[in-house]
Design a protein around this motif. Structure first.
Motif, mmCIF file in Angstrom:
data_model
loop_
_atom_site.group_PDB
_atom_site.id
_atom_site.type_symbol
_atom_site.label_atom_id
_atom_site.label_comp_id
_atom_site.label_asym_id
_atom_site.label_seq_id
_atom_site.Cartn_x
_atom_site.Cartn_y
_atom_site.Cartn_z
ATOM 1 N N THR A 284 0.858 -1.180 0.000
ATOM 2 C CA THR A 284 0.000 0.000 0.000
ATOM 3 C C THR A 284 0.891 1.226 0.000
ATOM 4 O O THR A 284 2.111 1.123 0.125
ATOM 5 C CB THR A 284 -0.969 -0.001 1.204
ATOM 6 O OG1 THR A 284 -1.865 1.109 1.103
ATOM 7 C CG2 THR A 284 -0.212 0.091 2.524
ATOM 8 N N ALA A 285 0.285 2.388 -0.191
ATOM 9 C CA ALA A 285 1.069 3.614 -0.316
ATOM 10 C C ALA A 285 0.316 4.768 0.306
ATOM 11 O O ALA A 285 -0.924 4.791 0.338
ATOM 12 C CB ALA A 285 1.387 3.924 -1.780
ATOM 13 N N LEU B 28 4.524 6.748 -9.752
ATOM 14 C CA LEU B 28 3.785 5.869 -8.861
ATOM 15 C C LEU B 28 2.355 5.631 -9.362
ATOM 16 O O LEU B 28 1.502 5.161 -8.612
ATOM 17 C CB LEU B 28 3.751 6.457 -7.444
ATOM 18 C CG LEU B 28 5.114 6.574 -6.753
ATOM 19 C CD1 LEU B 28 4.962 7.184 -5.365
ATOM 20 C CD2 LEU B 28 5.801 5.218 -6.648
ATOM 21 N N TYR B 29 2.113 5.948 -10.610
ATOM 22 C CA TYR B 29 0.808 5.687 -11.225
ATOM 23 C C TYR B 29 0.950 5.045 -12.607
ATOM 24 O O TYR B 29 -0.043 4.868 -13.296
ATOM 25 C CB TYR B 29 0.007 6.992 -11.362
ATOM 26 C CG TYR B 29 -0.562 7.494 -10.060
ATOM 27 C CD1 TYR B 29 -1.816 7.094 -9.619
ATOM 28 C CD2 TYR B 29 0.168 8.352 -9.253
ATOM 29 C CE1 TYR B 29 -2.344 7.553 -8.423
ATOM 30 C CE2 TYR B 29 -0.346 8.820 -8.049
ATOM 31 C CZ TYR B 29 -1.600 8.417 -7.639
ATOM 32 O OH TYR B 29 -2.102 8.869 -6.446
ATOM 33 N N TYR C 189 5.238 1.002 -12.868
ATOM 34 C CA TYR C 189 5.229 0.905 -11.404
ATOM 35 C C TYR C 189 4.309 -0.210 -10.932
ATOM 36 O O TYR C 189 4.679 -1.030 -10.081
ATOM 37 C CB TYR C 189 4.792 2.235 -10.790
ATOM 38 C CG TYR C 189 4.476 2.132 -9.310
ATOM 39 C CD1 TYR C 189 5.475 1.896 -8.375
ATOM 40 C CD2 TYR C 189 3.161 2.247 -8.856
ATOM 41 C CE1 TYR C 189 5.181 1.784 -7.016
ATOM 42 C CE2 TYR C 189 2.859 2.142 -7.509
ATOM 43 C CZ TYR C 189 3.873 1.906 -6.588
ATOM 44 O OH TYR C 189 3.585 1.788 -5.253
ATOM 45 N N PHE C 190 3.106 -0.256 -11.468
ATOM 46 C CA PHE C 190 2.181 -1.311 -11.058
ATOM 47 C C PHE C 190 2.731 -2.695 -11.400
ATOM 48 O O PHE C 190 2.542 -3.655 -10.639
ATOM 49 C CB PHE C 190 0.818 -1.097 -11.722
ATOM 50 C CG PHE C 190 0.091 0.140 -11.252
ATOM 51 C CD1 PHE C 190 0.126 0.520 -9.924
ATOM 52 C CD2 PHE C 190 -0.620 0.925 -12.151
ATOM 53 C CE1 PHE C 190 -0.543 1.658 -9.483
ATOM 54 C CE2 PHE C 190 -1.286 2.059 -11.733
ATOM 55 C CZ PHE C 190 -1.243 2.431 -10.394
ATOM 56 N N LEU D 5 -2.526 -5.266 -3.726
ATOM 57 C CA LEU D 5 -2.034 -3.893 -3.785
ATOM 58 C C LEU D 5 -3.209 -2.960 -3.579
ATOM 59 O O LEU D 5 -4.225 -3.068 -4.275
ATOM 60 C CB LEU D 5 -1.394 -3.596 -5.139
ATOM 61 C CG LEU D 5 -1.169 -2.099 -5.472
ATOM 62 C CD1 LEU D 5 -0.189 -1.464 -4.493
ATOM 63 C CD2 LEU D 5 -0.699 -1.920 -6.906
ATOM 64 N N GLN E 228 -4.334 0.957 -3.889
ATOM 65 C CA GLN E 228 -3.945 2.218 -4.534
ATOM 66 C C GLN E 228 -5.029 3.257 -4.306
ATOM 67 O O GLN E 228 -6.191 3.048 -4.671
ATOM 68 C CB GLN E 228 -3.736 2.004 -6.034
ATOM 69 C CG GLN E 228 -3.394 3.264 -6.794
ATOM 70 C CD GLN E 228 -2.006 3.782 -6.448
ATOM 71 O OE1 GLN E 228 -1.060 3.013 -6.369
ATOM 72 N NE2 GLN E 228 -1.901 5.090 -6.240
ATOM 73 N N TRP E 229 -4.638 4.379 -3.692
ATOM 74 C CA TRP E 229 -5.572 5.491 -3.554
ATOM 75 C C TRP E 229 -5.761 6.153 -4.914
ATOM 76 O O TRP E 229 -4.798 6.401 -5.636
ATOM 77 C CB TRP E 229 -5.033 6.500 -2.546
ATOM 78 C CG TRP E 229 -5.874 7.740 -2.433
ATOM 79 C CD1 TRP E 229 -7.026 7.893 -1.722
ATOM 80 C CD2 TRP E 229 -5.613 9.014 -3.037
ATOM 81 N NE1 TRP E 229 -7.508 9.181 -1.858
ATOM 82 C CE2 TRP E 229 -6.655 9.893 -2.664
ATOM 83 C CE3 TRP E 229 -4.602 9.494 -3.878
ATOM 84 C CZ2 TRP E 229 -6.710 11.221 -3.085
ATOM 85 C CZ3 TRP E 229 -4.649 10.812 -4.303
ATOM 86 C CH2 TRP E 229 -5.697 11.659 -3.898
ATOM 87 N N ILE E 230 -7.008 6.431 -5.273
ATOM 88 C CA ILE E 230 -7.304 7.121 -6.522
ATOM 89 C C ILE E 230 -8.064 8.417 -6.267
ATOM 90 O O ILE E 230 -7.960 9.367 -7.031
ATOM 91 C CB ILE E 230 -8.082 6.197 -7.494
ATOM 92 C CG1 ILE E 230 -8.253 6.858 -8.856
ATOM 93 C CG2 ILE E 230 -9.417 5.782 -6.926
ATOM 94 C CD1 ILE E 230 -8.828 5.941 -9.922
ATOM 95 N N PHE F 145 -4.435 0.716 -14.006
ATOM 96 C CA PHE F 145 -4.441 -0.268 -12.920
ATOM 97 C C PHE F 145 -5.029 -1.595 -13.395
ATOM 98 O O PHE F 145 -4.487 -2.672 -13.132
ATOM 99 C CB PHE F 145 -5.239 0.306 -11.747
ATOM 100 C CG PHE F 145 -4.991 -0.371 -10.434
ATOM 101 C CD1 PHE F 145 -3.900 -0.030 -9.653
ATOM 102 C CD2 PHE F 145 -5.848 -1.357 -9.979
ATOM 103 C CE1 PHE F 145 -3.683 -0.646 -8.430
ATOM 104 C CE2 PHE F 145 -5.639 -1.981 -8.755
ATOM 105 C CZ PHE F 145 -4.542 -1.622 -7.977
ATOM 106 N N THR G 271 -9.360 -6.409 -10.267
ATOM 107 C CA THR G 271 -9.396 -5.180 -9.474
ATOM 108 C C THR G 271 -10.788 -4.975 -8.893
ATOM 109 O O THR G 271 -11.798 -5.227 -9.555
ATOM 110 C CB THR G 271 -9.012 -3.968 -10.339
ATOM 111 O OG1 THR G 271 -7.649 -4.078 -10.719
ATOM 112 C CG2 THR G 271 -9.216 -2.666 -9.594
#
Length: 506
Positions: free
Chosen positions: A344-345, A358-359, A363-364, A377, A379-381, A396, A403
């Protein structure tokens, strides 16, 4: 480098801001070189002219910074990228541009009329100039800013031009009143340099809410971290003048949810990694589960600043199950030998310069390779324009086919296989007192409340985003948000996204 740090105190740290500052410097250098052309005719006065240009540059740097701060305080429209860049960098860059051709002729031609320029000396000067550019770029970020800070850094760097003025004066034969000139020049420079304001505080009256006061500050190689206090209490963390975290309940809940949700969904997470620290609420939440946590943060200043938020981050820096690494997240993942059940981030705005790393699909894909079998994983969007939202979501989905979307459409959970949610696994987590208390703090203390955060699955998401472009390292389109289609800049409408969470239950 120091100018760039000052720039982001006044305007958001976007690609456009940095490009505008670079343009102001380059245009200033070019215009100065063009303006110097008529002055090259009198070769016998080159050293004298070069000396005064060095003195002018020594004054231009502090005076421009002071003028920018004064204009900002009085309400002049200096919040635009162009205005800030022209105020701060153009005057000195113009004088630097004038200095170079004059200095080149003085050195390679010896300052004597009728003498052709020496090609060897031209090569020598260009080599020294290149070497100085390399050393300056390194020293600016890794020495000047961490040791001196931006305010003293501007003063010390501009003082180098004053020293150059003194040395050139000594080389001018027959120059009168050298000592008097040096004394007067020193006095003028000191008045200008000592008057340089604290640029971060200079913007506080307009950029920060009224009544906030500075509590703690540290200028580091990567960022300037500050902690400010609200009038009625409460702390806020700013990075380069931009809000990053606070101890406000709604902010804390979101950041904790970014940590708790993937840990709650995974049946048995034993190893997790958090990219980015911020105020520490996200890694703090992850640390409340029965798992070891690698915390990767790029800036040591942020680590120091997070210590002032121990009351909302479970003192994550000092927890025995947490290892803090000062490193770039992508570099760490490239070299990591561990595989993680959860990645997570911290909340990172995709519009900021460099955030596209990071998007992106690369990276993914890197994260996918670092996940253990069955790993997740998060990911905040967030809630943003439709075109940006679909770009991130489409990218993503390109890497994580299974997802799911959660928390009113703010959080993505990526997996390689269809997500399976087990009641018994979640309820086992509640048997750990620390975990239960942490989940209760964000109203996530029952399996039904966990399921209530679900929005949609991969089938609905693919239909929603449709076909189109994705984000890559070479095409970080969200960083160049002004170039995105205008018809997609309205806030994204997620009302049509509804999925059935029961398909994931076992």
């Amino acid at each position: 480098v120091v100018w760039f740090r000052v720039l982001v105190y006044f305007v958001p740290a976007t690609t456009y801001a940095f490009s505008t500052m670079l343009a102001a410097v380059l245009v200033g250098l070019a215009a100065g070189s063009f303006a110097a052309t008529p002055l090259l005719a009198r070769s016998d006065r080159l050293l004298r002219r070069l000396a005064w240009l060095q003195f002018g540059t020594a004054l231009a740097v502090p005076l421009a910074a002071t003028a920018l701060a004064a204009a900002y305080r009085t309400g002049w429209h200096t919040t635009a990228d162009v205005h800030v860049s022209l105020f701060l960098a153009f005057p000195a860059a113009f004088l630097m541009g004038m200095s170079y051709p004059i200095g080149l002729h003085a050195w390679a031609g010896g300052g004597r009329s009728g003498v052709r320029l020496d090609a060897t000396k031209i090569g020598d000067l260009n080599s020294v100039n290149l070497l100085g550019g390399i050393i300056g770029a390194i020293a600016g970020g890794f020495l000047v800013l961490p040791v001196l800070g931006s305010r003293a850094g501007l003063a010390v760097l501009s003082a180098i031009y004053l020293v150059s003025f003194f040395l050139l004066l000594r080389e001018i034969k027959g120059a009168r009143w050298q000592r008097a000139l040096m004394v007067l020049a020193s006095a003028a420079f000191l008045l200008a340099a000592l008057d340089i304001p604290d640029m971060l505080e200079a913007v506080s009256g307009r950029r920060y809410p009224a009544g906030e006061r500075l509590f703690w500050r540290q200028e580091g190689a990567q960022t300037t971290a500050t902690v400010r206090i609200r009038p009625l209490g409460g702390r806020l963390l700013y990075l380069n003048g931009l809000p990053q975290a606070s101890d406000a309940p709604e902010m804390v809940r979101l950041h904790r949810l970014i940590g708790h949700l993937p840990m709650a969904l995974h049946p048995h997470p034993t190893r997790a990694i958090v990219i980015g620290l911020g105020g520490g609420a996200t890694p703090g939440a992850v640390s409340q589960h029965d798992a070891t946590v690698d915390l990767v943060e790029l800036s040591s200043s942020v680590v120091e600043g997070a210590a002032w938020f121990s009351h909302i981050n479970y003192d994550v820096i000092n927890r025995p199950n947490v290892r803090v690494r000062i490193d770039d997240g992508r570099n760490f993942l490239l070299s990591a030998s561990n595989r993680y059940d959860v990645v997570t981030a911290d909340l990172i705005q995709p519009e900021h310069a460099g955030a596209g790393n990071l998007y992106s699909r690369e990276y993914f894909s890197l994260v996918r390779g670092a996940l253990a079998p069955g790993g997740l994983l998060l990911q905040w969007i967030g809630h943003r324009s439709e075109v940006e939202y679909k770009l991130i979501l489409r990218t993503f989905l390109d890497v994580f086919p299974a997802t799911t979307l959660w928390a009113d459409g703010q959080l993505l959970v990526g997996a390689m296989e269809p997500l399976v949610i087990r009641r018994d696994a979640f309820e086992r987590k509640l048997q750990w007192p620390e975990t239960r208390q942490a989940l209760e703090a964000i109203d996530l203390d029952s399996f039904e409340r966990l399921l209530g955060l679900y929005v949609a699955g991969s089938e609905e998401l693919r239909t929603f985003v449709g076909a189109g472009e994705i984000l890559t390292d070479d095409r970080p389109l969200v960083e160049y948000f002004k170039s995105l289609p205008t018809d997609g800049r309205n806030a994204v409408d997620l009302s049509s996204l509804r999925g059935d969470v029961s398909r994931h239950l076992r």
